[in-house]
Design a protein around this motif. Structure first.
Motif, PDB file in Angstrom:
ATOM      1  N   ASP A  60      17.718   0.691  -1.613  1.00  0.00           N
ATOM      2  CA  ASP A  60      17.530   1.022  -3.032  1.00  0.00           C
ATOM      3  C   ASP A  60      16.066   1.088  -3.421  1.00  0.00           C
ATOM      4  OD1 ASP A  60      20.474  -0.695  -4.338  1.00  0.00           O
ATOM      5  OD2 ASP A  60      20.154   1.185  -3.243  1.00  0.00           O
ATOM      6  N   PHE A  61      15.364   0.025  -3.052  1.00  0.00           N
ATOM      7  CA  PHE A  61      13.938  -0.057  -3.357  1.00  0.00           C
ATOM      8  C   PHE A  61      13.180   1.113  -2.713  1.00  0.00           C
ATOM      9  CE2 PHE A  61       9.797  -1.600  -3.998  1.00  0.00           C
ATOM     10  CZ  PHE A  61       9.127  -1.643  -2.796  1.00  0.00           C
ATOM     11  N   SER A  62      13.441   1.323  -1.427  1.00  0.00           N
ATOM     12  CA  SER A  62      12.704   2.367  -0.711  1.00  0.00           C
ATOM     13  C   SER A  62      12.975   3.739  -1.311  1.00  0.00           C
ATOM     14  CB  SER A  62      13.100   2.384   0.763  1.00  0.00           C
ATOM     15  OG  SER A  62      12.821   1.142   1.330  1.00  0.00           O
ATOM     16  N   ILE A  63      14.236   3.965  -1.667  1.00  0.00           N
ATOM     17  CA  ILE A  63      14.566   5.295  -2.180  1.00  0.00           C
ATOM     18  C   ILE A  63      13.830   5.579  -3.496  1.00  0.00           C
ATOM     19  CG2 ILE A  63      16.473   6.648  -3.179  1.00  0.00           C
ATOM     20  CD1 ILE A  63      18.185   5.521  -0.877  1.00  0.00           C
ATOM     21  N   THR A  64      13.689   4.557  -4.303  1.00  0.00           N
ATOM     22  CA  THR A  64      12.924   4.739  -5.545  1.00  0.00           C
ATOM     23  C   THR A  64      11.499   5.179  -5.225  1.00  0.00           C
ATOM     24  OG1 THR A  64      14.170   2.860  -6.339  1.00  0.00           O
ATOM     25  CG2 THR A  64      12.384   3.638  -7.753  1.00  0.00           C
ATOM     26  N   ILE A  65      10.903   4.458  -4.275  1.00  0.00           N
ATOM     27  CA  ILE A  65       9.513   4.794  -3.922  1.00  0.00           C
ATOM     28  C   ILE A  65       9.411   6.186  -3.303  1.00  0.00           C
ATOM     29  CG2 ILE A  65       7.561   4.173  -2.453  1.00  0.00           C
ATOM     30  CD1 ILE A  65       7.940   1.491  -3.132  1.00  0.00           C
ATOM     31  N   ILE A  66      10.298   6.436  -2.372  1.00  0.00           N
ATOM     32  CA  ILE A  66      10.228   7.728  -1.669  1.00  0.00           C
ATOM     33  C   ILE A  66      10.393   8.874  -2.671  1.00  0.00           C
ATOM     34  CG2 ILE A  66      11.355   9.202   0.048  1.00  0.00           C
ATOM     35  CD1 ILE A  66      12.215   6.533   1.416  1.00  0.00           C
ATOM     36  N   THR A  67      11.344   8.693  -3.595  1.00  0.00           N
ATOM     37  CA  THR A  67      11.576   9.751  -4.575  1.00  0.00           C
ATOM     38  C   THR A  67      10.312   9.985  -5.394  1.00  0.00           C
ATOM     39  OG1 THR A  67      13.855   9.017  -4.657  1.00  0.00           O
ATOM     40  CG2 THR A  67      13.145  10.496  -6.409  1.00  0.00           C
ATOM     41  N   LYS A  68       9.695   8.880  -5.789  1.00  0.00           N
ATOM     42  CA  LYS A  68       8.499   8.993  -6.608  1.00  0.00           C
ATOM     43  C   LYS A  68       7.338   9.616  -5.853  1.00  0.00           C
ATOM     44  CE  LYS A  68       7.214   5.743 -10.209  1.00  0.00           C
ATOM     45  NZ  LYS A  68       7.269   4.300 -10.470  1.00  0.00           N
ATOM     46  N   LYS A  69       7.138   9.134  -4.622  1.00  0.00           N
ATOM     47  CA  LYS A  69       5.943   9.531  -3.889  1.00  0.00           C
ATOM     48  C   LYS A  69       6.101  10.835  -3.107  1.00  0.00           C
ATOM     49  CE  LYS A  69       3.096   6.835  -1.587  1.00  0.00           C
ATOM     50  NZ  LYS A  69       2.418   5.711  -0.905  1.00  0.00           N
ATOM     51  N   TYR A  70       7.280  11.050  -2.568  1.00  0.00           N
ATOM     52  CA  TYR A  70       7.378  12.130  -1.587  1.00  0.00           C
ATOM     53  C   TYR A  70       8.299  13.289  -1.957  1.00  0.00           C
ATOM     54  CZ  TYR A  70       4.951   8.703   1.239  1.00  0.00           C
ATOM     55  OH  TYR A  70       4.039   7.816   1.691  1.00  0.00           O
ATOM     56  N   ALA A  71       9.149  13.084  -2.962  1.00  0.00           N
ATOM     57  CA  ALA A  71      10.103  14.161  -3.250  1.00  0.00           C
ATOM     58  C   ALA A  71       9.373  15.471  -3.557  1.00  0.00           C
ATOM     59  CB  ALA A  71      11.029  13.760  -4.391  1.00  0.00           C
ATOM     60  N   THR A  72       8.311  15.377  -4.360  1.00  0.00           N
ATOM     61  CA  THR A  72       7.581  16.596  -4.718  1.00  0.00           C
ATOM     62  C   THR A  72       6.920  17.231  -3.496  1.00  0.00           C
ATOM     63  OG1 THR A  72       7.127  15.500  -6.778  1.00  0.00           O
ATOM     64  CG2 THR A  72       5.931  17.526  -6.375  1.00  0.00           C
ATOM     65  N   LEU A  73       6.403  16.375  -2.614  1.00  0.00           N
ATOM     66  CA  LEU A  73       5.787  16.927  -1.407  1.00  0.00           C
ATOM     67  C   LEU A  73       6.818  17.674  -0.562  1.00  0.00           C
ATOM     68  CD1 LEU A  73       3.301  14.204  -0.107  1.00  0.00           C
ATOM     69  CD2 LEU A  73       2.841  16.305  -1.339  1.00  0.00           C
ATOM     70  N   PHE A  74       7.991  17.075  -0.422  1.00  0.00           N
ATOM     71  CA  PHE A  74       9.052  17.773   0.319  1.00  0.00           C
ATOM     72  C   PHE A  74       9.355  19.119  -0.332  1.00  0.00           C
ATOM     73  CE2 PHE A  74      10.572  15.567   3.891  1.00  0.00           C
ATOM     74  CZ  PHE A  74      10.431  14.204   3.681  1.00  0.00           C
ATOM     75  N   LYS A  75       9.411  19.066  -1.651  1.00  0.00           N
ATOM     76  CA  LYS A  75       9.718  20.297  -2.384  1.00  0.00           C
ATOM     77  C   LYS A  75       8.683  21.395  -2.075  1.00  0.00           C
ATOM     78  CE  LYS A  75      10.313  21.597  -7.201  1.00  0.00           C
ATOM     79  NZ  LYS A  75      11.652  21.654  -7.767  1.00  0.00           N
ATOM     80  N   ILE A  76       7.408  20.983  -2.129  1.00  0.00           N
ATOM     81  CA  ILE A  76       6.335  21.956  -1.882  1.00  0.00           C
ATOM     82  C   ILE A  76       6.406  22.480  -0.450  1.00  0.00           C
ATOM     83  CG2 ILE A  76       3.830  22.208  -1.641  1.00  0.00           C
ATOM     84  CD1 ILE A  76       3.570  20.095  -3.880  1.00  0.00           C
TER      85      ILE A  76
END
Ligand code: ADP
Ligand code: MG
Length: 454
Positions: free
Chosen positions: A54-70
């Motif tokens: 749970d904790f990690s997913i929050t961070i990953i979403t915040k930090k990396y989701a946009t990068l994945f998108k790009i």
């Protein structure tokens, strides 16, 4: 779309690491535990298989989701939403029964790279026959031409076309087994078996099983097999078994069968029962089209001028053409403004494009010399500005090209980005006139001739 992303997943992660600098603990705890799960409409679902979900997913979403998108957009050209899920929530998504699709495992066992398909192959005068034959064979394997033999020089698209046949068949013929084999792989496997000695019968039968239970056999660079006695012998048996069973065989080589001195006559006979097609060096239009397609894939807008510069200077090999483009992009990234200018291109390619020697005065060299002389930039000459000085320098260039490189008016106009050949015709006529009427122009031209001949 899912298959595409699966095939690109490693590239996506590489970009994240190399271009966005994700490393160390972040990489280990957040990125590496991510697995592509599925694509639903516009959303890419990625599963996190690590600790403290749970904790990690929050961070990953915040930090990396946009990068994945790009990155995914850079690679596929499509904008997706990104959802990071834990294995427990992802169960809910899989409720939609997954279409049983054996494309991915079949692709893997075929050893093909799906990047090489017919869609990304540009057809020109140099390769249209090879393309047509390849497509015919892919559409109806075993029924048209067998074997299909494609030959041509290095970097001209043989491997691309060969793999396109395989990828096409895997997509459209779920029941056919395809095997792509670089000749080195085949040779190495034969050597391994020989090294194992005669006692290792299982190795031999595994080898034979693998190569004889297939429907489409794609052999790349056969020149490396021909002439090696044992490998050639083993290859002949494989070939013959498949051939007599009506299985499709496609072979590439750097030269046609008749020029392969050590080719066994048994092959010669077999090959002549199929069709032999060649790929030649690409013409200018094909080179430009390939450069444009590549720039598009890289998601870069690169000025026509620069693509022309590459296409004008790199003529014989498509791999080098692509390499040149990559190099220019890389160079531009090291510049503060990241801009891709002609100067950047020239700097990037200075080792690839051979320096001009006394005996080879070409258009680029003339443009460079004239631009230096008038203290303007080369891109001014290629560009559209019409101030008196620039227009004059440009006309001098055209005059010198006409007299020194023996180009036609049309070639000069194309090289200097002018709309049509009458521009060059006019310029040459005008400078010719001025030389007889205006001593200053005559002097200028004389000086430039000396500079060119230096
Ligand atoms: P070869 O096997 O003849 O040495 P490749 O098939 O490896 O050459 O081609 C070299 C590179 O050029 C590859 O990246 C390939 O995708 C590209 N290429 C070759 N021909 C074409 C073409 N007609 N259209 C688009 N890309 C091409
Ligand atoms: Mg090749």
């Amino acid at each position: 779309m899912y298959e595409l992303l699966v095939s690109k997943w490693d590239e996506i992660i590489d970009k994240l690491i190399n271009e966005y600098g994700v490393s160390g603990v972040s990489l280990k705890s957040w990125i590496l535990p991510l697995k592509l799960h599925s694509v639903e409409g516009n959303t890419v679902n990625i599963i996190f298989n690590g600790e403290n979900a749970d904790f990690s997913i929050t961070i990953i979403t915040k930090k990396y989701a946009t990068l994945f998108k790009i990155i995914i957009e850079e690679i596929t050209g499509i904008e997706f939403d990104i959802r990071i899920l834990s294995p427990s929530t992802s169960g809910a998504i899989v409720e939609v029964p997954e279409v049983v699709d054996n494309f991915t495992p079949r692709l893997e066992s075929s050893r093909l790279n799906p990047k090489y398909d017919f869609d990304s192959f540009i057809v020109g005068y140099n390769n249209n026959l090879a393309y047509a034959a390849a497509l015919a064979v892919a559409e109806s394997p075993g029924n048209n031409w067998n074997p299909l033999f494609i030959y041509g020089g290095v970097g001209l698209g043989k491997t691309h076309l060969l793999q396109a046949i395989g990828t096409f068949i895997i997509k459209n013929n779920p029941n056919l087994k395809v095997l792509y084999t670089p000749s080195e792989t085949f040779t190495n496997e034969v050597i391994d078996i020989l090294r194992g000695g005669n006692k290792d019968n299982s190795a031999i039968s595994n080898f034979r099983d693998k190569y004889r239970n297939i429907d489409v056999f794609l052999v790349d660079d056969i020149q490396f097999i021909i002439g090696k006695d044992r490998t050639q012998e083993e290859f002949f048996h494989t070939f013959n078994t498949l051939y007599l069973d009506g299985k499709q065989i496609v072979i590439t080589s750097d030269k046609p069968p008749k020029e392969m001195a050590t080719l066994d006559n048994r092959f010669r006979t077999r090959f002549s029962e199929g069709i032999t097609v060649d790929i030649q060096s690409p013409d200018y239009e094909t080179r430009m089209a390939i450069l444009k397609l590549n720039a598009e894939h890289m998601n870069y807008h690169i000025d026509e001028l620069i693509l022309k510069y590459i296409a004008d200077n790199i003529k014989s090999n498509i791999r080098e053409l692509e390499g040149a483009l990559n190099k220019i992009v890389l160079y531009s990234k090291m510049k503060p403004d990241h801009e891709i200018t002609l100067e950047v291109a020239q700097e990037a390619l200075k080792d690839v494009i051979s320096p001009v020697t006394d005996s080879t005065i070409n258009i680029d060299y003339i443009v460079k010399t004239v631009a230096d002389h008038f203290n303007i930039s080369e891109s001014d000459i290629y560009g559209s500005r019409k101030t008196k000085d620039i227009a004059f320098a440009r006309q001098i260039c055209m005059y010198l090209c006409f007299n020194y490189v023996k180009c036609t008016y049309e070639e000069i106009s194309i090289s200097l980005n002018r709309k049509d050949h009458s521009t060059a015709h006019y310029a040459v006529k005008k400078i010719n006139n001025l030389i007889t009427t205006d001593p200053i122009v005559k002097d200028t031209v004389d000086i430039l001739k000396k500079k060119l001949n230096k």
